[in-house]
Write a protein that holds these residues in place. Structure first.
Motif, PDB file in Angstrom:
ATOM      1  N   VAL A   1     -17.731  25.532 -51.709  1.00  0.00           N
ATOM      2  CA  VAL A   1     -18.622  26.667 -51.448  1.00  0.00           C
ATOM      3  C   VAL A   1     -19.112  27.238 -52.764  1.00  0.00           C
ATOM      4  O   VAL A   1     -18.479  27.070 -53.812  1.00  0.00           O
TER       5      VAL A   1
ATOM      6  N   ALA B   1     -22.993  29.189 -54.670  1.00  0.00           N
ATOM      7  CA  ALA B   1     -24.260  29.903 -54.605  1.00  0.00           C
ATOM      8  C   ALA B   1     -25.399  29.010 -55.059  1.00  0.00           C
ATOM      9  O   ALA B   1     -25.240  28.172 -55.958  1.00  0.00           O
TER      10      ALA B   1
ATOM     11  N   THR C   1     -30.309  34.624 -54.503  1.00  0.00           N
ATOM     12  CA  THR C   1     -29.271  33.616 -54.309  1.00  0.00           C
ATOM     13  C   THR C   1     -28.971  33.425 -52.835  1.00  0.00           C
ATOM     14  O   THR C   1     -29.134  34.340 -52.013  1.00  0.00           O
ATOM     15  N   SER C   2     -28.514  32.243 -52.497  1.00  0.00           N
ATOM     16  CA  SER C   2     -28.050  31.922 -51.153  1.00  0.00           C
ATOM     17  C   SER C   2     -26.665  31.301 -51.248  1.00  0.00           C
ATOM     18  O   SER C   2     -26.376  30.533 -52.175  1.00  0.00           O
ATOM     19  N   ALA C   3     -25.818  31.635 -50.293  1.00  0.00           N
ATOM     20  CA  ALA C   3     -24.494  31.016 -50.229  1.00  0.00           C
ATOM     21  C   ALA C   3     -24.620  29.613 -49.649  1.00  0.00           C
ATOM     22  O   ALA C   3     -25.483  29.347 -48.799  1.00  0.00           O
TER      23      ALA C   3
ATOM     24  N   ARG D   1     -22.381  25.874 -48.305  1.00  0.00           N
ATOM     25  CA  ARG D   1     -21.174  25.127 -47.949  1.00  0.00           C
ATOM     26  C   ARG D   1     -21.516  23.648 -48.067  1.00  0.00           C
ATOM     27  O   ARG D   1     -22.535  23.196 -47.544  1.00  0.00           O
TER      28      ARG D   1
ATOM     29  N   ASN E   1     -23.741  35.119 -51.381  1.00  0.00           N
ATOM     30  CA  ASN E   1     -22.977  34.393 -52.393  1.00  0.00           C
ATOM     31  C   ASN E   1     -21.619  34.044 -51.799  1.00  0.00           C
ATOM     32  O   ASN E   1     -20.914  34.931 -51.298  1.00  0.00           O
ATOM     33  N   ALA E   2     -21.226  32.795 -51.821  1.00  0.00           N
ATOM     34  CA  ALA E   2     -19.917  32.360 -51.318  1.00  0.00           C
ATOM     35  C   ALA E   2     -18.970  32.175 -52.491  1.00  0.00           C
ATOM     36  O   ALA E   2     -19.280  31.436 -53.425  1.00  0.00           O
ATOM     37  N   ARG E   3     -17.803  32.831 -52.438  1.00  0.00           N
ATOM     38  CA  ARG E   3     -16.897  32.836 -53.589  1.00  0.00           C
ATOM     39  C   ARG E   3     -15.584  32.099 -53.368  1.00  0.00           C
ATOM     40  O   ARG E   3     -14.943  31.662 -54.307  1.00  0.00           O
TER      41      ARG E   3
ATOM     42  N   GLY F   1     -17.328  36.028 -49.409  1.00  0.00           N
ATOM     43  CA  GLY F   1     -18.255  36.270 -50.502  1.00  0.00           C
ATOM     44  C   GLY F   1     -18.948  37.601 -50.335  1.00  0.00           C
ATOM     45  O   GLY F   1     -18.316  38.606 -49.988  1.00  0.00           O
TER      46      GLY F   1
ATOM     47  N   SER G   1     -23.022  39.622 -49.326  1.00  0.00           N
ATOM     48  CA  SER G   1     -24.376  39.536 -48.799  1.00  0.00           C
ATOM     49  C   SER G   1     -25.169  40.710 -49.329  1.00  0.00           C
ATOM     50  O   SER G   1     -24.658  41.830 -49.420  1.00  0.00           O
TER      51      SER G   1
END
Length: 677
Positions: free
Chosen positions: A211, A213, A221-223, A225, A244-246, A257, A259
């Motif tokens: 995962v 960004a 930015t978009s997250a 997978r 953003n996915a963290r 993440g 939003s």
């Protein structure tokens, strides 16, 4: 977005997330493990040493059960990735790339054997710095390389085994792409339509789900997978454009993440790709979820308002503030263990970053570890004190007046090591002259409360001593004879102590327990008494002694976050002694005495404390006192004795001495009464 802009922005953001702040060059060393660079005392934020630059200490990763921590350190002159292993008390420097100016860690594997991080070049401007990713495993530093045609890479996370690593790297076109490294090869994970750049932030336990960004061409930015070669964007909250996915759960099903735009984002999690708003702490406007437990049900991160950050833990639908270290203006939670029990991060007080651990209470990591060292220091104090009292007991004797063959006496006194270590008490002494050659004696002592410093209080002590002295014979010397005596003596002393680990340290839970010390000692001397005149006797001597002290193990109370089980242990020493004593008869009633003694260790153990704990980085440790041991010591003494009657005498004496395990002088003051019969 232009490649050069993304390269600067992506890598500077990645670096800032690690919370490393340094602008000083470091001495060059190669890409190898550097053990024990700074001692625990130097890592302890409080008290700060005025002549030493402040030390920034940041924790960035914790293993599955919370026992091993990775992080970074900067003392104003050096910056390095570090590891707190479970069986060592001081961090290990993990090294850096040849020619790099400093390094920092980012993540640690589930078993704590692998740390991933980055070296940085050109620290004058982090936005244009050149990063290179590394993997450290069991003392071996490994460069992860680049994507084909690229010149920069940045590692952010590893799977549970440490064999799969993700991050971001420059490609041949100058764009930044997420990568997956495995078996020595770096794979470009690409982007999605509409995005030129991507950054991988985390990977599932089995290394199959990544995962991160995406940086869109039109900004924002978009997250994403990624799984099985396919990358897909994750939807933000309704009304938001950015996400953003963290981090990701162990099974890859739950992603956490944020939003919303960077200055107005909110912590979120995706469960089976469905997004959930986690909210903010009360009064805050922005939040970021940064790490999750293996289950995905316990999440940590930061919540902000007016530029101030607070660390949070989210579980069961509720977000809570986990607190801050004393004096902090910002607090960041960096990681949480897979079991969800241990949180690590750092607090910032405006000038210094301090690492914390949190289970139920936030504690200063360096101070928690330093409190264990102080226990060792004060055990050394207690060993010195116990042995001093035992030695006094074996050397005690009452005065047998001329014409009598036995005596009884009482002794009272105080012993202080001038370093907060003291005791007071007394003894009953007896001696008998068996014949013209042999004299025997014994003593029994009891000691009241004393202390060995801020951590240890000695409750009481009892002991026994005995001696035998034999007149070997006499040899003519000048106009008089010199008599030679042989003396054997020994003693045993027991003392009980209460220990309070962490007392006097900021942001440390105090751990209480009880222990005891048992000291045995035996010595032998050859003494020569020379009558220089009717009023002066000088007695040079030489000898040796043995000492051993056993410290009993104990357990701290169990309601603490960080609990230590201190193991029992013993220390021994063998030393030689030499010196001279003189007695001067000032009158029929008054006698003065003076002496000077030297000691040299033939052998002496260092005082060490070994323990099993649930303190991160100190699961099993053995730590010695941080003071140097004195191998050569000196004692100076003086006294006065007054004959009250022909069979009774009162004496007062004092000694100043150096100790084996302390760097300051000590002293004895004693009053003794003897009666002959």
């Amino acid at each position: 977005m232009s490649p050069s802009f993304c390269l600067k922005k992506c890598f500077s953001q990645l670096s800032s997330i690690a919370l490393i702040a340094t602008s000083a060059a470091v001495a060059p060393y190669s890409a190898q493990s550097q053990p024990l660079w700074l001692t625990l005392e130097e890592l302890t934020p409080l008290p700060l040493i005025p002549t030493r630059p402040n030390v920034d200490l940041v924790t960035t990763g914790v293993n599955a059960d919370g026992s091993i921590i990775s992080g970074s350190i900067n003392d104003g002159n050096n910056g390095s990735a570090i590891l707190w292993p479970s069986a060592q008390t001081t961090p290990i420097l993990l090294g850096k790339h040849q020619g790099a100016l400093f390094s920092f860690s980012y993540d640690i594997s589930a078993n704590g054997q692998v740390v991933v991080g980055n070296s940085i070049f050109q620290p004058q401007n982090l936005n244009s710095g050149n990063y290179r990713a590394f993997r450290w495993k069991n003392g071996l530093f490994q460069d992860l390389g680049f994507l084909p045609g690229g010149t920069a890479s940045f590692a952010t996370a590893s799977d549970a085994s440490g064999e799969v690593i993700v991050g971001a790297a420059e490609n041949s076109n100058g764009f930044t792409h997420a990568f997956l490294w495995q078996n020595g090869k770096m794979q470009d994970l690409g982007t999605v339509k509409g995005a030129d750049d991507s950054v991988a932030y985390s990977v599932s336990a089995d290394g199959t789900v990544v995962v991160g960004a995406l940086i869109r061409q039109q900004g924002g930015t978009s997250a994403f997978r990624w799984q099985h070669g396919k990358m897909e964007a994750l939807s933000p909250l309704k009304g938001d454009d950015d996400a953003n996915a963290r981090d990701v759960s162990a099974d890859g099903r739950i992603i956490i993440g944020s939003s919303g735009p960077n200055n107005a984002s909110v912590a979120v999690r995706w469960v089976d790709k469905k997004i959930q708003n986690l909210g903010t702490l009360d009064g805050d406007s922005t939040s970021y979820a940064l790490a999750t437990s293996a289950s995905g049900n316990i999440i940590v991160g930061s919540s902000k308002q007016n530029g101030r950050s607070r660390a949070f833990r989210w579980q069961n639908g509720k977000m809570e503030d986990i607190g801050q270290l004393t004096g902090a203006v910002d607090t960041f939670a960096s990681d949480i263990s897979a079991d969800g029990r241990t949180i690590v991060g750092s607090s910032y007080d405006g000038s210094q970053r301090r690492a914390f651990i949190y289970r139920n209470t936030m504690q200063d990591l360096a101070n928690v570890q330093a409190s264990a060292v102080e226990v060792a220091d004060e055990f050394a104090n207690a060993v010195d004190l116990n042995r001093r009292l035992a030695r006094d007991l074996r050397e005690e004797e009452c005065h047998i007046s001329l014409g009598y063959n036995a005596c009884l006496g009482v002794h009272s006194g105080v012993t202080s090591l001038f370093q907060g270590t003291n005791a007071f008490g007394g003894s009953v002494i007896g001696a008998i002259q068996i014949d013209s050659e042999l004299k025997l004696g014994a003593s029994v002592g009891a000691y009241g409360e004393g202390n060995a410093g801020s951590t240890m209080d000695l409750s009481y002590g009892v002991g026994i001593g005995a001696f035998a002295e034999y007149l070997i014979g006499a040899l003519p010397f000048s106009s008089s004879e010199t008599q030679f005596r042989a003396r054997l003596d020994g003693a045993w002393l027991y003392s009980d102590a209460d220990v309070t680990r962490g007392q006097g340290y900021t942001d440390v839970q105090t751990g209480k327990g009880s222990t005891s010390f048992s000291s045995g000692t035996a010595g032998a001397k050859l003494i020569a008494d020379h009558q220089f005149s009717e009023t002066l006797v000088i007695s040079p001597y030489i000898g040796a002694y043995w000492e051993n002290t056993y410290q009993a193990g104990y357990d701290e109370q169990t309601e603490l976050d960080t609990i230590a089980h201190i193991h029992g242990g013993s220390t021994s020493a063998i030393a030689g002694v030499f010196g001279v004593r003189s007695r001067f008869s000032a009158s029929e009633q008054l006698e003065l005495s003076f002496g000077l003694q030297g000691e040299v260790d033939f052998f002496a153990d260092d005082v060490e404390v070994s323990a099993s704990t649930n303190i991160p980085g100190l699961a099993h440790f053995s730590v010695g006192t941080d003071r140097s041991r004195s191998k050569v010591r000196i004692t100076a003494e003086a006294g006065a004795a007054y004959n009250l009657t022909e069979k009774s005498r009162v004496e007062v004496s004092g000694k100043v001495f150096s100790s084996r395990y302390q760097d300051k002088l000590g002293g004895d003051l004693a009053l003794r009464f003897s009666s002959s019969f």
